[in-house]
Design an enzyme around this catalytic site. Structure first.
Site, PDB file in Angstrom:
ATOM      1  N   SER A 263       9.302  -4.535   0.055  1.00 16.16           N
ATOM      2  CA  SER A 263      10.364  -4.450  -0.484  1.00 16.16           C
ATOM      3  C   SER A 263       9.482  -2.649  -0.816  1.00 16.16           C
ATOM      4  O   SER A 263      11.042  -1.982  -0.968  1.00 16.16           O
ATOM      5  CB  SER A 263      11.322  -4.833  -1.096  1.00 16.16           C
ATOM      6  OG  SER A 263      10.747  -4.929  -2.462  1.00 16.16           O
ATOM      7  N   CYS A 264       8.670  -2.505  -0.795  1.00 16.25           N
ATOM      8  CA  CYS A 264       8.565  -0.860  -0.950  1.00 16.25           C
ATOM      9  C   CYS A 264       7.982   0.074   0.327  1.00 16.25           C
ATOM     10  O   CYS A 264       8.202   0.764   0.088  1.00 16.25           O
ATOM     11  CB  CYS A 264       7.378  -1.596  -2.235  1.00 16.25           C
ATOM     12  SG  CYS A 264       7.674  -2.136  -3.048  1.00 16.25           S
ATOM     13  N   PHE A 265       6.673  -0.123   0.864  1.00 11.49           N
ATOM     14  CA  PHE A 265       5.874   0.146   1.398  1.00 11.49           C
ATOM     15  C   PHE A 265       7.056   0.605   2.785  1.00 11.49           C
ATOM     16  O   PHE A 265       6.636   2.147   2.995  1.00 11.49           O
ATOM     17  CB  PHE A 265       4.324  -0.258   2.437  1.00 11.49           C
ATOM     18  CG  PHE A 265       3.425  -0.531   1.361  1.00 11.49           C
ATOM     19  CD1 PHE A 265       3.605   0.250  -0.072  1.00 11.49           C
ATOM     20  CD2 PHE A 265       2.460  -1.253   1.354  1.00 11.49           C
ATOM     21  CE1 PHE A 265       2.259   0.288  -1.008  1.00 11.49           C
ATOM     22  CE2 PHE A 265       1.336  -1.318   0.289  1.00 11.49           C
ATOM     23  CZ  PHE A 265       1.790  -0.740  -0.634  1.00 11.49           C
ATOM     24  N   ASP A 268       9.786   3.137   1.400  1.00 10.63           N
ATOM     25  CA  ASP A 268       9.202   4.414   0.554  1.00 10.63           C
ATOM     26  C   ASP A 268       7.999   5.537   1.326  1.00 10.63           C
ATOM     27  O   ASP A 268       8.426   6.174   1.023  1.00 10.63           O
ATOM     28  CB  ASP A 268       8.245   3.800  -0.359  1.00 10.63           C
ATOM     29  CG  ASP A 268       9.581   3.055  -1.903  1.00 10.63           C
ATOM     30  OD1 ASP A 268       9.942   3.277  -1.560  1.00 10.63           O
ATOM     31  OD2 ASP A 268       7.863   2.120  -2.976  1.00 10.63           O
TER      32      ASP A 268
END
Ligand code: UGA
Length: 422
Positions: A263-265, A268
């Site tokens: 859910s991040c890299f 983002d």
């Protein structure tokens, strides 16, 4: 101290329970009644290693509610831990941030004491001062940095390791403007011995993006070199062992494979790219990082086709569906493009994951899901390893065709074994 936490996703719940373990009183604020109920029964609202035990142990130190006003009135500090998803164009979607700021502002209106609001959600530089600050000011009719504090304290927790990361951080980054907020956060983190880096708000916001973008770049770099290694008959793992011995480079987070998910890299890096373009910069390197990452899972299919030329009607086993081990999260999992391609090519898929099958079945109900990894191996013509769950190191791969995207050593005993970058 008395701490309230807005948003009970993995960052919010881990941060709150972590603070409770450190003897603070914690109130979780969530609009999702189901989550509130679960937390109040000491049940984790999501799977995270070690969380349930810690929730039980600290049961008397936290409660959950949907009532912003009472929670904010009672506490000294509020952490915003809501999600910051992507819009269709990759830019950051601030809808949860904005509604949290509105509710916090309304709740602060009647509070007499100084209150510190801390942004832990990942937000692009400028968001705290340009969006959150004016929203809280408007709704509370109070002045930021005078009547209430506003600071940024990014999280560096890895899903699946979040509890361990909370208690053993490499660093704590605090972006603040006035002394009261700095003092509160210093007190809250007083038992941590790691470096504490105090900076301004915008810089703290950027530190989080630069960290994730760097780590994502490290992985895409490992994969690009790994793809060249594969063509040259070189084991990329040995290469990065050698490269990582240079202390300026560092050996960790250098595993080549089928790329990064979660859910991040992906989210983002794309949000940072969108922000860069908004200010007239062309983020060429970040674009390449994403492009490599999108192509990398398909390398597994390419290799599979070397051994099973026509996938139509073939029984293909998929081991691992989560975006990484120790989580049930499938967001941006590399399993998604792999399974999509297998479906398109007409393969018969049998899949297994120790934790993520329920989530995966929500988007791919048509797959056959096995009860164990052994069942996948027994019932497939070829097996793809997509997530490196520890239990996959204990399987019997003898006699099989195995294409490995994550470096499971035991799988090398297969009749035909291919690693994606080795
Ligand atoms: C990541 C960061 O590691 C955290 O520091 C950060 O706080 C978090 O994002 C966030 O922004 O909230 P997370 O997404 O939970 O954490 O997972 P990671 O362990 O970083 O793995 C991300 C992906 O990279 C996984 O798909 C993993 O398989 C892949 N990966 C990781 C590699 O392909 N190679 C590696 O060497 C390491």
């Amino acid at each position: 101290m008395k701490v309230s936490i807005v948003g009970s996703g993995y960052v919010g719940i881990v941060t709150g329970i972590g603070f409770a373990e450190l003897n603070n009183e914690v109130i979780f604020i969530d609009i999702d009644k189901d989550k509130v109920e679960k937390i109040n029964s000491a049940k984790p609202p999501l799977y995270e290693k070690g969380l349930e035990e810690l929730m039980k142990k600290n049961r008397d130190k936290y409660v959950a509610t949907s009532d912003y006003k009472r929670a904010i009135e009672y506490t000294d500090v509020t952490f915003i831990c809501v999600g910051t998803p992507s819009k269709k164009d990759g830019s950051i979607d601030l809808k949860f941030i904005k509604s949290a700021a509105v509710e916090i502002g309304k709740a602060l209106k009647d509070k007499g004491d100084f209150h510190v609001v801390v942004v832990k959600s990942t937000v692009v530089p400028g968001t705290t001062e340009d969006v959150i600050k004016p929203t809280i000011e408007e709704k509370s009719k109070k002045k930021s940095f005078e009547d209430f504090g506003l600071a940024v304290n990014p999280e560096f927790l890895r899903e699946g390791n979040a509890i361990e990361d909370f208690f053993n951080p490499d660093r704590i980054v605090i972006g603040a403007k006035e002394e009261k907020s700095k003092k509160s956060l210093n007190e809250l983190y007083s038992s941590f011995e790691c470096p504490k880096f105090f900076t301004d708000i915008k810089t703290a916001e950027m530190i989080k993006y630069a960290s994730n973008a760097f780590l994502a770049t490290k992985i895409s770099f490992a994969n690009e070199i790994g793809n060249i290694c594969k063509k040259l008959g070189i084991d990329a793992y040995d290469v990065f062992k050698g490269v990582g011995l240079d202390h300026r480079i560092n050996p960790s987070f250098f595993r080549a494979g089928i790329g990064f998910g979660g859910s991040c890299f992906p989210k983002d890096v794309k949000a940072l790219m969108a922000k860069a373009e908004e200010v007239g910069e062309n983020p060429r390197l970040l674009k390449a990082v994403i492009e490599i990452n999108e192509k990398q899972p398909l390398k597994l299919i390419e290799l599979l086709k070397k051994h099973v030329s026509k996938l139509e009607g073939e029984k293909i086993g998929v081991l691992g569906l989560a975006f990484k081990p120790d989580t049930d999260d499938i967001r941006e999992s590399r399993a998604i493009p792999i399974v999509e391609t297998l479906i398109k090519e007409g393969a018969e898929i049998i899949a297994y994951d120790p934790k993520a099958m329920n989530n995966f079945a929500k988007i791919f109900p048509q797959l056959k899901y096995a009860n164990s990894a052994d069942e996948v191996i027994a019932n497939s013509d070829a097996v793809l390893i997509v997530t490196e769950w520890e239990e996959f190191e204990k399987l019997n791969y003898k006699g099989k065709i195995v294409i490995d995207g994550r470096r499971v050593e035991r799988a090398r005993e297969a009749k035909i074994y291919e690693g994606v970058c080795w």
